[in-house]
Scaffold this motif. Structure first.
Motif, PDB file in Angstrom:
ATOM      1  N   ALA A  74       3.668  11.335  -3.060  1.00 28.38           N
ATOM      2  CA  ALA A  74       3.006  10.085  -2.673  1.00 28.38           C
ATOM      3  C   ALA A  74       1.743   9.915  -3.499  1.00 28.38           C
ATOM      4  O   ALA A  74       1.128  10.901  -3.921  1.00 28.38           O
ATOM      5  N   GLY A  75       1.350   8.662  -3.735  1.00 26.19           N
ATOM      6  CA  GLY A  75       0.155   8.425  -4.545  1.00 26.19           C
ATOM      7  C   GLY A  75      -0.571   7.150  -4.159  1.00 26.19           C
ATOM      8  O   GLY A  75       0.057   6.176  -3.722  1.00 26.19           O
ATOM      9  N   VAL A  76      -1.891   7.158  -4.335  1.00 29.08           N
ATOM     10  CA  VAL A  76      -2.714   5.980  -4.056  1.00 29.08           C
ATOM     11  C   VAL A  76      -3.319   5.439  -5.344  1.00 29.08           C
ATOM     12  O   VAL A  76      -3.652   6.193  -6.251  1.00 29.08           O
ATOM     13  N   VAL A  77      -3.446   4.116  -5.418  1.00 30.48           N
ATOM     14  CA  VAL A  77      -3.999   3.448  -6.609  1.00 30.48           C
ATOM     15  C   VAL A  77      -4.782   2.211  -6.167  1.00 30.48           C
ATOM     16  O   VAL A  77      -4.336   1.091  -6.358  1.00 30.48           O
ATOM     17  N   ASP A  78      -5.953   2.414  -5.592  1.00 31.21           N
ATOM     18  CA  ASP A  78      -6.742   1.266  -5.147  1.00 31.21           C
ATOM     19  C   ASP A  78      -7.320   0.497  -6.322  1.00 31.21           C
ATOM     20  O   ASP A  78      -7.497   1.028  -7.421  1.00 31.21           O
ATOM     21  N   PHE A  79      -7.630  -0.776  -6.069  1.00 36.85           N
ATOM     22  CA  PHE A  79      -8.206  -1.617  -7.105  1.00 36.85           C
ATOM     23  C   PHE A  79      -9.654  -1.229  -7.392  1.00 36.85           C
ATOM     24  O   PHE A  79     -10.512  -1.240  -6.501  1.00 36.85           O
ATOM     25  N   GLY A  96       0.750  19.631   3.212  1.00 35.12           N
ATOM     26  CA  GLY A  96       1.762  20.201   2.332  1.00 35.12           C
ATOM     27  C   GLY A  96       2.547  19.138   1.603  1.00 35.12           C
ATOM     28  O   GLY A  96       3.755  19.283   1.372  1.00 35.12           O
ATOM     29  N   LEU A  97       1.866  18.075   1.223  1.00 37.88           N
ATOM     30  CA  LEU A  97       2.497  16.940   0.544  1.00 37.88           C
ATOM     31  C   LEU A  97       2.034  16.887  -0.905  1.00 37.88           C
ATOM     32  O   LEU A  97       0.838  16.983  -1.185  1.00 37.88           O
ATOM     33  N   LYS A  98       2.957  16.729  -1.829  1.00 35.78           N
ATOM     34  CA  LYS A  98       2.574  16.549  -3.231  1.00 35.78           C
ATOM     35  C   LYS A  98       1.999  15.147  -3.391  1.00 35.78           C
ATOM     36  O   LYS A  98       2.624  14.159  -3.011  1.00 35.78           O
ATOM     37  N   GLY A  99       0.776  15.066  -3.957  1.00 31.03           N
ATOM     38  CA  GLY A  99       0.125  13.772  -4.080  1.00 31.03           C
ATOM     39  C   GLY A  99      -0.564  13.585  -5.402  1.00 31.03           C
ATOM     40  O   GLY A  99      -0.922  14.549  -6.087  1.00 31.03           O
ATOM     41  N   CYS A 100      -0.766  12.327  -5.787  1.00 33.81           N
ATOM     42  CA  CYS A 100      -1.520  11.990  -6.986  1.00 33.81           C
ATOM     43  C   CYS A 100      -2.380  10.769  -6.669  1.00 33.81           C
ATOM     44  O   CYS A 100      -2.104  10.029  -5.720  1.00 33.81           O
ATOM     45  N   ALA A 101      -3.423  10.566  -7.454  1.00 34.94           N
ATOM     46  CA  ALA A 101      -4.348   9.478  -7.163  1.00 34.94           C
ATOM     47  C   ALA A 101      -4.849   8.840  -8.446  1.00 34.94           C
ATOM     48  O   ALA A 101      -4.950   9.491  -9.485  1.00 34.94           O
ATOM     49  N   GLY A 102      -5.169   7.554  -8.351  1.00 34.44           N
ATOM     50  CA  GLY A 102      -5.676   6.839  -9.509  1.00 34.44           C
ATOM     51  C   GLY A 102      -6.286   5.524  -9.087  1.00 34.44           C
ATOM     52  O   GLY A 102      -6.715   5.365  -7.947  1.00 34.44           O
ATOM     53  N   LEU A 103      -6.301   4.567 -10.001  1.00 34.55           N
ATOM     54  CA  LEU A 103      -6.789   3.236  -9.669  1.00 34.55           C
ATOM     55  C   LEU A 103      -6.031   2.197 -10.475  1.00 34.55           C
ATOM     56  O   LEU A 103      -5.391   2.495 -11.479  1.00 34.55           O
ATOM     57  N   GLU A 104      -6.114   0.969 -10.000  1.00 31.79           N
ATOM     58  CA  GLU A 104      -5.509  -0.173 -10.681  1.00 31.79           C
ATOM     59  C   GLU A 104      -6.600  -1.184 -10.963  1.00 31.79           C
ATOM     60  O   GLU A 104      -7.512  -1.373 -10.153  1.00 31.79           O
ATOM     61  N   THR A 105      -6.541  -1.824 -12.117  1.00 31.51           N
ATOM     62  CA  THR A 105      -7.532  -2.837 -12.436  1.00 31.51           C
ATOM     63  C   THR A 105      -6.897  -3.903 -13.316  1.00 31.51           C
ATOM     64  O   THR A 105      -5.756  -3.764 -13.765  1.00 31.51           O
ATOM     65  N   ARG A 106      -7.634  -4.972 -13.525  1.00 31.54           N
ATOM     66  CA  ARG A 106      -7.192  -6.052 -14.414  1.00 31.54           C
ATOM     67  C   ARG A 106      -7.864  -5.867 -15.761  1.00 31.54           C
ATOM     68  O   ARG A 106      -9.064  -5.630 -15.836  1.00 31.54           O
ATOM     69  N   GLU A 113      -3.266 -12.559 -25.994  1.00 34.25           N
ATOM     70  CA  GLU A 113      -4.012 -13.564 -25.241  1.00 34.25           C
ATOM     71  C   GLU A 113      -3.220 -14.850 -25.003  1.00 34.25           C
ATOM     72  O   GLU A 113      -3.590 -15.647 -24.131  1.00 34.25           O
ATOM     73  N   ASP A 114      -2.138 -15.066 -25.743  1.00 32.47           N
ATOM     74  CA  ASP A 114      -1.326 -16.269 -25.532  1.00 32.47           C
ATOM     75  C   ASP A 114      -0.002 -15.956 -24.847  1.00 32.47           C
ATOM     76  O   ASP A 114       0.891 -16.792 -24.803  1.00 32.47           O
ATOM     77  N   ARG A 115       0.131 -14.731 -24.293  1.00 35.27           N
ATOM     78  CA  ARG A 115       1.381 -14.347 -23.649  1.00 35.27           C
ATOM     79  C   ARG A 115       1.124 -13.827 -22.237  1.00 35.27           C
ATOM     80  O   ARG A 115       0.144 -13.122 -21.988  1.00 35.27           O
ATOM     81  N   VAL A 116       2.021 -14.166 -21.338  1.00 37.01           N
ATOM     82  CA  VAL A 116       1.940 -13.622 -19.989  1.00 37.01           C
ATOM     83  C   VAL A 116       2.500 -12.206 -20.008  1.00 37.01           C
ATOM     84  O   VAL A 116       3.609 -11.979 -20.494  1.00 37.01           O
ATOM     85  N   ILE A 117       1.735 -11.256 -19.507  1.00 40.17           N
ATOM     86  CA  ILE A 117       2.153  -9.840 -19.511  1.00 40.17           C
ATOM     87  C   ILE A 117       2.757  -9.491 -18.152  1.00 40.17           C
ATOM     88  O   ILE A 117       3.972  -9.442 -18.005  1.00 40.17           O
ATOM     89  N   ASN A 118       1.921  -9.258 -17.152  1.00 45.28           N
ATOM     90  CA  ASN A 118       2.461  -8.974 -15.814  1.00 45.28           C
ATOM     91  C   ASN A 118       1.648  -9.629 -14.704  1.00 45.28           C
ATOM     92  O   ASN A 118       1.777  -9.273 -13.543  1.00 45.28           O
ATOM     93  N   SER A 126      -3.506  -8.227 -17.811  1.00 46.88           N
ATOM     94  CA  SER A 126      -2.542  -7.212 -17.396  1.00 46.88           C
ATOM     95  C   SER A 126      -3.119  -6.396 -16.244  1.00 46.88           C
ATOM     96  O   SER A 126      -4.299  -6.052 -16.246  1.00 46.88           O
ATOM     97  N   TYR A 127      -2.273  -6.123 -15.264  1.00 46.75           N
ATOM     98  CA  TYR A 127      -2.643  -5.152 -14.233  1.00 46.75           C
ATOM     99  C   TYR A 127      -2.375  -3.772 -14.809  1.00 46.75           C
ATOM    100  O   TYR A 127      -1.237  -3.420 -15.116  1.00 46.75           O
ATOM    101  N   HIS A 128      -3.429  -2.992 -14.958  1.00 51.10           N
ATOM    102  CA  HIS A 128      -3.356  -1.726 -15.692  1.00 51.10           C
ATOM    103  C   HIS A 128      -3.660  -0.558 -14.763  1.00 51.10           C
ATOM    104  O   HIS A 128      -4.537  -0.645 -13.909  1.00 51.10           O
ATOM    105  N   MET A 129      -2.911   0.525 -14.942  1.00 49.48           N
ATOM    106  CA  MET A 129      -3.034   1.686 -14.076  1.00 49.48           C
ATOM    107  C   MET A 129      -3.730   2.842 -14.775  1.00 49.48           C
ATOM    108  O   MET A 129      -3.531   3.084 -15.961  1.00 49.48           O
ATOM    109  N   GLY A 130      -4.551   3.544 -14.012  1.00 54.26           N
ATOM    110  CA  GLY A 130      -5.092   4.826 -14.442  1.00 54.26           C
ATOM    111  C   GLY A 130      -4.674   5.855 -13.405  1.00 54.26           C
ATOM    112  O   GLY A 130      -5.004   5.701 -12.225  1.00 54.26           O
TER     113      GLY A 130
END
Length: 271
Positions: A74-79, A96-106, A113-118, A126-130
């Motif tokens: 399971a993993g969390v990725v707050d903005f 006893g749960l395998k977990g990972c954590a990060g963040l999401e940002t724009r 710049e002229d194309r829709v990404i996600n 783009s919504y980008h993950m760390g």
């Protein structure tokens, strides 16, 4: 008692959350609660109430529910924040749960710049993950970067809300009183603002038909009484019609910072 403890896992009080999780773990150890073996399902993209969670789940609550469901990982990725990281990883260790954590940002990617990404209707955004952060205790320079992410997001929210307030009169919000109180660390999102608008309108219009008429007129679409009760359709409509491209709150060119390389550096330095 178990249901009460699970409810307390979502308290805005961190000590109450910790005590509730420890009490649940004691019940597991004593055999009062039986947890399944880990399966093969994973969910490594969950937001907690430190950014926005529809059900108000805290990091501890998500870890507990993931363990109850037998998730493998399971993993969390707050903005924009790592506020959930330490609590979540501590909860995973207890359970006893395998977990990972990060963040999401724009992020803004100038090459596209002229194309829709996600992000629908927002070229270049783009919504980008760390992911893979081992600790929220990062070096000073990275703390300043994280503070900048939070500040940029909150300033954008307040500017957006100011424009939407004028359009949704008389359902107008005060950012500190009506929005920031919906999240424990003041990291509000567009969805918090939508929820606050729904609450404010419900305070003003007592009758369901009046409330439905208000939203139908303001959003330019039919809003039924059932949508008011369910809530999700209304919140999605408020966000789509007032905050996204074409909405009164949307500001073309209001771009986030370019942070791709810095997120990698931030993760690698978080030891």
């Amino acid at each position: 008692m178990i249901e009460k403890l699970e409810h307390e896992l979502d308290s805005f009080n961190s000590e109450q959350r910790k005590d509730a999780l420890l009490a649940l773990c004691e019940k597991v150890n004593s055999g009062q609660i039986s947890l399944p073996e880990a399966g093969t399902a994973v969910n490594i993209h969950c937001h907690t109430f430190f950014s926005y969670n529809t059900y108000g789940y805290s990091p501890s609550k998500f870890a507990w529910l993931a363990r109850k469901a037998g998730l493998a990982v399971a993993g969390v990725v707050d903005f924009d924040v790592l506020d959930a990281l330490d609590e979540f990883l501590d909860a995973c260790q207890l359970l006893g749960l395998k977990g990972c954590a990060g963040l999401e940002t724009r992020v803004f990617v100038p090459e596209f710049e002229d194309r829709v990404i996600n992000s629908p209707g927002e070229p270049g955004i783009s919504y980008h993950m760390g992911v893979g952060f081992p600790s929220a205790n990062v070096p000073e320079r990275q703390k300043k970067f994280l503070a900048g992410l939070r500040e940029t997001a909150q300033r954008r929210n307040q500017e957006l809300m100011g424009r939407v307030n004028k359009y949704l009169h008389p359902a107008e919000l005060d950012y500190e009183r009506d929005v920031l109180t919906l999240t424990p660390s003041g990291n509000a999102t567009e969805r918090h603002i939508c929820s606050a608008y729904a609450r404010k309108a419900a305070e003003i219009f007592d009758r369901p038909d009046e409330l439905a008429n208000f939203w139908s007129e303001k959003l330019g679409m039919e809003i039924t009484a059932s949508q008011l009760l369910d809530g999700r359709d209304l919140l999605n409509a408020i966000r789509a019609r007032t905050m996204k491209r074409g909405g009164v709150g949307y500001l073309a060119g209001n771009r986030p910072r370019l942070v791709l390389g810095v997120l990698v550096e931030l993760r690698d330095d978080a030891h």
